[in-house]
Each structure stands twice: as structure tokens, then as C-alpha cells.
Design an enzyme around this catalytic site. Sequence first.
Site: not given
Ligand code: GLN
Length: 500
Positions: A462, A339, A96, A464, A146, A309, A417, A336-337
Amino acid sequence: MDPGTLNPYEHGECYVTEDGAETDLDLGHYERFLDVHTSRANNVTTGRIYQNVINKERRGEFLGKTVQVIPHITDEIKSHIQALGRKGIYDFVITEVGGTVGDIESLPYVEAIRQLKWQKGRDCLTIHLTLLPYLGTTGELKTKPTQHSVKELLSLGVQPDVLVCRTEHPMVKGMKEKIALFCNVDATAVIESRDADTIYDVPMLMQEEGLDEVVLRKLGVANAPEPDLTSWKDFLRRYKNPTSEVHIGLVGKYVELKDAYKSIKEALEHAGATNESKVHIKWVHSEKLTAKNVAKHLGGLSGILVAPGFGNRGIEGKIEAIKYARENKVPFLGICLGMQAAVIEFGRNVLGFADANSTEMNADTAHPVIAMMEDQKEIENKGGTMRLGAYPCKITDGSLASKVYQRKDITERHRHRFEFNNAFLNTYKKAGMVATGINPQGKLVEIVEIKDHPWFMGVQFHPEYRSTVAKPHPLFVHFVAAAMKEGAVALAVESVAEKA
Ligand code: GLN
């Protein structure tokens, strides 16, 4: 170079592949549709193309020649387009080219396509996607744009073989013939692509239009087997005929822009279809949540998902949402964030560490329950330097996670991170928050659960990114099932029969 450093407001979600490439969210669509893992080789950006060419020039690989857009940039583009084909495992490579014909940015790409077409002859096919705008006042579809975009493409030396026409309304009789005549394609190669109820209808609609046959005919492929779409149709049947509905809150800070959580939204849809339940997502802005209003915003929901996030904005609202889910025993999934926020919440409100935090939010806290990984501390560049891609995880017997995955060894994709700080592992365990998924090499905590709760799980990875139509992700499937137990509303049988 990649969307990893882009604000989601610019480009929506950043999608992560198994091998840790941070890519455009389109790759997520490809994985969800095809159930094929993509990789670093599946995506290239102009930044990468130019950087590669400049690196080659610095190494002297061009032997003193003048470096130009044609052929050096176009050669680099062609080499990337052909990279997957060189692996020798695919019958077709579909590429694509983003953007619009006529964009300055797209010119070298269109030129690369022109050259490839010339080199490959019948082994190459170009499909051009165009728009048929609908004029509401006169109630007609217009073919001029088109015709024009095909002219523009022709002026760059590319004759499209197939035209796919995006339209809100059905094309009228004779329209395909008209477009065919103006654009030098045969009428069977003009494909109507009408707006669908769901993106998952599109493959069926393309098949009805005969796109597959045209493509095979033009590529000279004879006797191709009928595609087996049984499981796809089964998914659509479940998806479109739910017997119950369930309301799930998605707490995040980009809720104005749903594309920022694209894969989570789709994973919830897959899980809904598996459970034959319609998932309604309530988008909850984490910045607006406070201890005072949390019950008003989240009351009545049967499940709460706290999104990934970066940075401080909205974190306190996420923590409030988790406190609500934990105390009211609402099924909870933190990603992620999400958790990390669950760990912070537990630290503050159960363990009594008032200043518990992630060092991402407060570097000086006396209770850094989430902290930066050792090997991240020296890193200065932001792009492509996180813990990225698939990592193994070992699951504890008898845990909720083991019930969900039905396996001991899993792998999931990461992008972060910061990590659970293992110095607090035992304190948490004693109080009831247990690590039930551990990375076997680094002993990093990948999953946390709360024992005294019907369904509470935080995952550092993640899930998802791995959910597809063919394989809805078990975490989402179980989460939705737990929410249904909590309070799914049965749909009236008549309305279900009606839809069927
Ligand atoms: N900010 C968090 C970290 O860097 C979580 C990252 C995220 O949610 N993808 O560990």
C-alpha cells in the site's frame, strides 16, 4: 481492539503503520502532516485498555486488590499517553482524545487527563475543540454550545487552557472575549478554526491565529525558533495553482464513502500538486462495471486506479476495469487486491485460463494464480493476523519500478493474506507480465508490470500509507505524470492567473 476487523462503512479506511498496527485513519492525517512515522504506541483503543487490565489481573499483578475503573483503567490510559514520552526522543507528545465530552465512553479518558494535569502541572496543557454553530436564518454564530461543553468538562474537573472553535464563518468582534469570560480562559487562547478550502490550509490558519505562540507561552517555552514552513507553502502554492487538469478513475466498492480510500485520495492530491496538475477523481463503483458498460464508465479517463479490498463483492468489475486499461493502454495502478485482480485478468484474458482466480474468491479453481501464503493457512483469528506493516522489496534493474523509485531496495507497508502464486511466475513472464519487485526473504512477488504497455503496475503493498506533503509518493507522482501524458487538459492561463 483495532479497526482491522471493521467494515470500512463503519469507520472509513484502516490505516497501517510501519510496525504493522491496524489503526484509525486519523493516524494517516498525522503522518501526512508531520512526515513522522507513527507506530503501535501512537494509538490505543478502549478494547486494548481493558484487555491489558484484565490480563494483568489474571497474572495476579494487582495483588488481590479490587480492580476498578479508577485507578486501574485510568492508570492504563495514562501509561499509554506517556508511552511515547518515555522514549526520550520527543519534546512534545500530543494526545487526541476522541469522542465528545459527556459521552459515557469518554469518561475514563477525561478522568485520566484530569489526573495527568494535576500530576504534571505546567508540563501539561489541554486544548478543547468546540463547535460554534451557525444559524442560517438569523445569520449568527452561537457561543452557547461552547460554553456548555466547557461547563461539562469543568464538572469532570478539567479546565481547558485553550479553546479551538470550529466555525463555518468568521467570528465577530467581541466573541472571543465573551467566550473567554464564560470559560475562564484568556481571549488570546480562544482560537478561531474556520472551514478551509483544503485541510492543508489549516496549519497556516492556526499560525495566523497564534495557536503556536499561545501553546508555547502556556507551557513556559521561551525563545522557540520560528517554524520553517517554506516547503509547506511551496506545496500549497503548487496545489492551488495547477497548470493542467487530469481525470483519474478510482475503481472500488466503497465509493459512496470516500473515507474508505482516504490515503489513496490524499496521495493523488500530493502527486497532483507535485505535477502542478489538478487531479479529478472519478469514483467508479466496481459492482456496477460490466464488459458492456466499462467503456462508458472509463472512457475519457487518463488513468485508472483499482483499489484494495476483501471478498468477492465487486471483484469482477475490477477485472473488467483492468482489461479495459490493459487493452486501451491507459495508465494503470493496481493496489493490493487491485494488483491481484490484474494478475487474475492477465491469467484469464492473455494466458487463457478461464477460471484463473484468487483462492480468496474461489478455493477450488484449477488456476489459483493468487493463493494464500503458507503461514496464513493455520490462522483462525481474523484480527491482526495478516501480513502487516513494512517489508523490504528488491527492484529489478531496467523496470518501470526502478525508474519510479530510482533505487534497488525499498520498503513498503502491507495488509493482506493472499499472494501471487509463484508456480505461475514463468508462464506469466513469458507472456509479458513480469514480477519486478520481490521480497528478498520469502521470494514473494510485490510488484508486477506489463512490458507492452505505457504504464501498467500492480503493487501488493500500500504505497498510499507512505505519501506525505513533504514526501509525495513516487508511485503516485509517476502515475499522475503518466496520466498527464495520456491526456491532461491545459488550464486557461487567465484562470490560473486569477487564482494566483
Ligand atoms: N483480499 C486480499 C488479501 O487478503 C487483498 C487485501 C487488500 O487489498 N488489502 O490478500
